[in-house]
Design a protein around this motif. Structure first.
Motif, PDB file in Angstrom:
ATOM      1  N   ILE A 339       0.834  -1.207   0.000  1.00  0.00           N
ATOM      2  CA  ILE A 339       0.000   0.000   0.000  1.00  0.00           C
ATOM      3  C   ILE A 339       0.871   1.261   0.000  1.00  0.00           C
ATOM      4  N   LEU A 340       0.599   2.156  -0.951  1.00  0.00           N
ATOM      5  CA  LEU A 340       1.287   3.451  -1.015  1.00  0.00           C
ATOM      6  C   LEU A 340       0.360   4.521  -0.452  1.00  0.00           C
ATOM      7  N   THR A 341       0.807   5.210   0.595  1.00  0.00           N
ATOM      8  CA  THR A 341      -0.018   6.273   1.168  1.00  0.00           C
ATOM      9  C   THR A 341       0.847   7.287   1.909  1.00  0.00           C
ATOM     10  N   SER A 342       0.346   8.505   2.022  1.00  0.00           N
ATOM     11  CA  SER A 342       1.042   9.532   2.804  1.00  0.00           C
ATOM     12  C   SER A 342       0.540   9.548   4.247  1.00  0.00           C
ATOM     13  N   ASN A 343      -0.461   8.713   4.551  1.00  0.00           N
ATOM     14  CA  ASN A 343      -1.035   8.662   5.898  1.00  0.00           C
ATOM     15  C   ASN A 343      -0.062   7.958   6.850  1.00  0.00           C
ATOM     16  N   GLU A 344       0.512   8.728   7.761  1.00  0.00           N
ATOM     17  CA  GLU A 344       1.545   8.178   8.644  1.00  0.00           C
ATOM     18  C   GLU A 344       0.991   7.220   9.691  1.00  0.00           C
ATOM     19  N   ASN A 345      -0.321   7.178   9.853  1.00  0.00           N
ATOM     20  CA  ASN A 345      -0.930   6.263  10.824  1.00  0.00           C
ATOM     21  C   ASN A 345      -1.405   4.967  10.174  1.00  0.00           C
ATOM     22  N   PHE A 346      -0.973   4.716   8.937  1.00  0.00           N
ATOM     23  CA  PHE A 346      -1.517   3.563   8.220  1.00  0.00           C
ATOM     24  C   PHE A 346      -1.350   2.254   8.992  1.00  0.00           C
ATOM     25  N   GLU A 347      -0.171   1.996   9.528  1.00  0.00           N
ATOM     26  CA  GLU A 347       0.065   0.706  10.190  1.00  0.00           C
ATOM     27  C   GLU A 347      -0.887   0.491  11.367  1.00  0.00           C
ATOM     28  N   SER A 348      -1.097   1.531  12.173  1.00  0.00           N
ATOM     29  CA  SER A 348      -1.997   1.362  13.332  1.00  0.00           C
ATOM     30  C   SER A 348      -3.445   1.207  12.874  1.00  0.00           C
ATOM     31  N   LEU A 349      -3.833   1.883  11.790  1.00  0.00           N
ATOM     32  CA  LEU A 349      -5.195   1.743  11.270  1.00  0.00           C
ATOM     33  C   LEU A 349      -5.401   0.366  10.645  1.00  0.00           C
ATOM     34  N   TYR A 350      -4.407  -0.097   9.910  1.00  0.00           N
ATOM     35  CA  TYR A 350      -4.460  -1.416   9.253  1.00  0.00           C
ATOM     36  C   TYR A 350      -4.394  -2.535  10.294  1.00  0.00           C
ATOM     37  N   GLY A 351      -3.758  -2.230  11.433  1.00  0.00           N
ATOM     38  CA  GLY A 351      -3.719  -3.202  12.530  1.00  0.00           C
ATOM     39  C   GLY A 351      -2.505  -4.107  12.528  1.00  0.00           C
ATOM     40  N   LYS A 352      -1.479  -3.720  11.789  1.00  0.00           N
ATOM     41  CA  LYS A 352      -0.289  -4.577  11.712  1.00  0.00           C
ATOM     42  C   LYS A 352       0.909  -3.762  11.233  1.00  0.00           C
ATOM     43  N   LYS A 353       2.071  -4.070  11.798  1.00  0.00           N
ATOM     44  CA  LYS A 353       3.294  -3.395  11.374  1.00  0.00           C
ATOM     45  C   LYS A 353       3.764  -3.992  10.055  1.00  0.00           C
ATOM     46  N   ALA A 354       4.193  -3.144   9.139  1.00  0.00           N
ATOM     47  CA  ALA A 354       4.628  -3.612   7.817  1.00  0.00           C
ATOM     48  C   ALA A 354       5.912  -4.440   7.928  1.00  0.00           C
ATOM     49  N   THR A 355       6.039  -5.446   7.054  1.00  0.00           N
ATOM     50  CA  THR A 355       7.271  -6.228   6.981  1.00  0.00           C
ATOM     51  C   THR A 355       8.415  -5.321   6.557  1.00  0.00           C
ATOM     52  N   LYS A 356       8.109  -4.413   5.653  1.00  0.00           N
ATOM     53  CA  LYS A 356       9.122  -3.523   5.083  1.00  0.00           C
ATOM     54  C   LYS A 356       8.432  -2.231   4.676  1.00  0.00           C
ATOM     55  N   LYS A 357       9.198  -1.138   4.699  1.00  0.00           N
ATOM     56  CA  LYS A 357       8.638   0.168   4.345  1.00  0.00           C
ATOM     57  C   LYS A 357       9.641   0.877   3.440  1.00  0.00           C
ATOM     58  N   ARG A 358       9.144   1.551   2.418  1.00  0.00           N
ATOM     59  CA  ARG A 358      10.037   2.254   1.488  1.00  0.00           C
ATOM     60  C   ARG A 358       9.501   3.663   1.257  1.00  0.00           C
ATOM     61  N   LYS A 359      10.380   4.648   1.331  1.00  0.00           N
ATOM     62  CA  LYS A 359       9.960   6.034   1.093  1.00  0.00           C
ATOM     63  C   LYS A 359       9.962   6.312  -0.407  1.00  0.00           C
TER      64      LYS A 359
END
Length: 378
Positions: A339-359
């Motif tokens: 998922i590509l998003t500028s929402n910095e709260n995405f992980e907490s909203l989705y309910g799980k920490k991402a395996t990997k994150k890329r800027k």
């Protein structure tokens, strides 16, 4: 012309490595990766091939010369010393555009004017022209780019940016560039025989780029390029490049790609874009809310650029969609989600920490690409 040339494939910040990988896949090894560009040596035949095949590059530019200049005299003389006649014909039309960053020569209009005069003087002398150059022939857009007093002089081989594949007949409010969409797909380990879903598909760009990748269709097959009219590139190079693209396309590869969106209008636009891309009914399009999505097979991939919720009225609605997707995907651990998003709260909203994150940058918007790797079921 038989000797090698220096080419620069420009790229959005953060996806230079994708461009470099694609250049290498075409067989060109002499590569330097820099901020916003990939520089490589290649034969002239690489100009048609890279324009046709590079999915993530913005443009392919031909480097004519590189030098330091601290005065307008130096800029003029060193520009005039370059072999412009090897590339630009006597009748060639060559507007000059420019940019200057952190350099003594900061006036871009002056730099453009001086480079233009220097090229004119060189060409008139080489072609034995006493009066003005007609500039009624092929189009060569010259760029003077100065950074910290280092001058790069290039000619754009692409014409329109490479993101303009020729299939977008309609778009939404904030369309994702085709080049970035291709990079999002290439980040994944998706294979053409696995399910692929974009549940926030908008005008369909990610799903269409996935289909082009899945069938190995050259992204530039449906458009024209400025350098098709250039005399120093033998027409056989273009013929061979288009033939190669045709030979390598796998039109018989079955695909399981779905694009869905809450908007009926966007689904209609996506369908039209897919038809224009020559993909016909290869992609399934559905008008659907994300909360109604249910994976029907294992080991699938979601790749999406959902709304970011940056407008006040949209925030709560968008955050609810992120939660809905997280709940659904919790029950399907074999699926990978990107998922590509500028929402910095995405992980907490989705309910799980991402395996990997890329800027990554979506235009001028700073975003994160959240990657959740699925547990594949055999």
């Amino acid at each position: 012309m038989t000797q090698n040339v220096t080419l620069i494939a420009t790229a959005a910040m953060g996806i230079e490595t994708f461009v470099a990988r694609e250049v290498k896949a075409l067989g060109y090894e002499d590569i330097q990766v820099e901020n916003g560009r990939v520089v490589f040596q290649a034969p002239v035949s690489a100009i048609p091939r890279t324009n046709l095949w590079l999915r993530t590059a913005d443009r392919v530019k031909l480097l004519v010369g590189k030098f330091n200049a601290y005065s307008f005299d130096e800029l003029f003389e060193q520009t005039k010393a370059l072999p412009w006649e090897q590339f630009i014909t006597e009748e060639g039309e060559f507007p000059v555009i420019g940019k200057s960053v952190k350099s003594k020569l900061y006036s871009v209009p002056d730099c453009q004017s001086i480079v233009k005069k220097a090229i004119v003087e060189r060409l008139k002398k080489k072609y034995g022209v006493a009066s003005i150059l007609k500039e009624t022939g092929a189009f060569y857009r010259v760029e003077v780019a100065i950074h910290k007093d280092e001058v790069l002089l290039t000619i754009d081989t692409s014409g329109s940016g490479l993101h303009k594949r020729g299939y977008r007949v309609g778009q939404g409010e904030a369309p994702l560039k085709e080049t970035l969409s291709a990079a999002l797909v290439q980040t994944t380990n998706w294979r053409p025989d696995e399910p692929f879903v974009d549940p926030f598909c908008g005008s369909g760009t990610i799903a269409i780029e996935a289909a082009l990748i899945g069938q190995n269709i050259a992204p530039g097959f449906n458009r024209e390029f400025a350098s098709e009219d250039w005399d120093f590139i033998d027409s056989s190079h273009w013929d061979n490049a288009f033939q190669e693209a045709e030979d390598h396309a796998n039109y018989d590869q079955p695909l399981d790609i779905t694009g869905s969106d809450i908007s009926h209008q966007m689904i209609e636009i996506a369908q039209n874009n897919a038809m224009e891309a020559g993909l016909g009914d290869l992609i399934q399009w559905k008008q659907m809310q994300v909360k109604d999505f249910q994976p029907r097979k294992d080991n699938g991939y979601i790749v999406s650029n959902p709304p970011y919720g940056e407008r006040m009225g949209d925030k709560e609605e968008v955050e609810e969609m992120y939660r809905d997707l997280g709940v659904i995907m919790r029950d399907d651990p074999s699926w990978s989600v990107y998922i590509l998003t500028s929402n910095e709260n995405f992980e907490s909203l989705y309910g799980k920490k991402a395996t990997k994150k890329r800027k990554l940058f979506n235009g001028f918007i700073k975003t994160d690409y959240y990657q959740y790797f699925g547990k594949h079921i055999k």
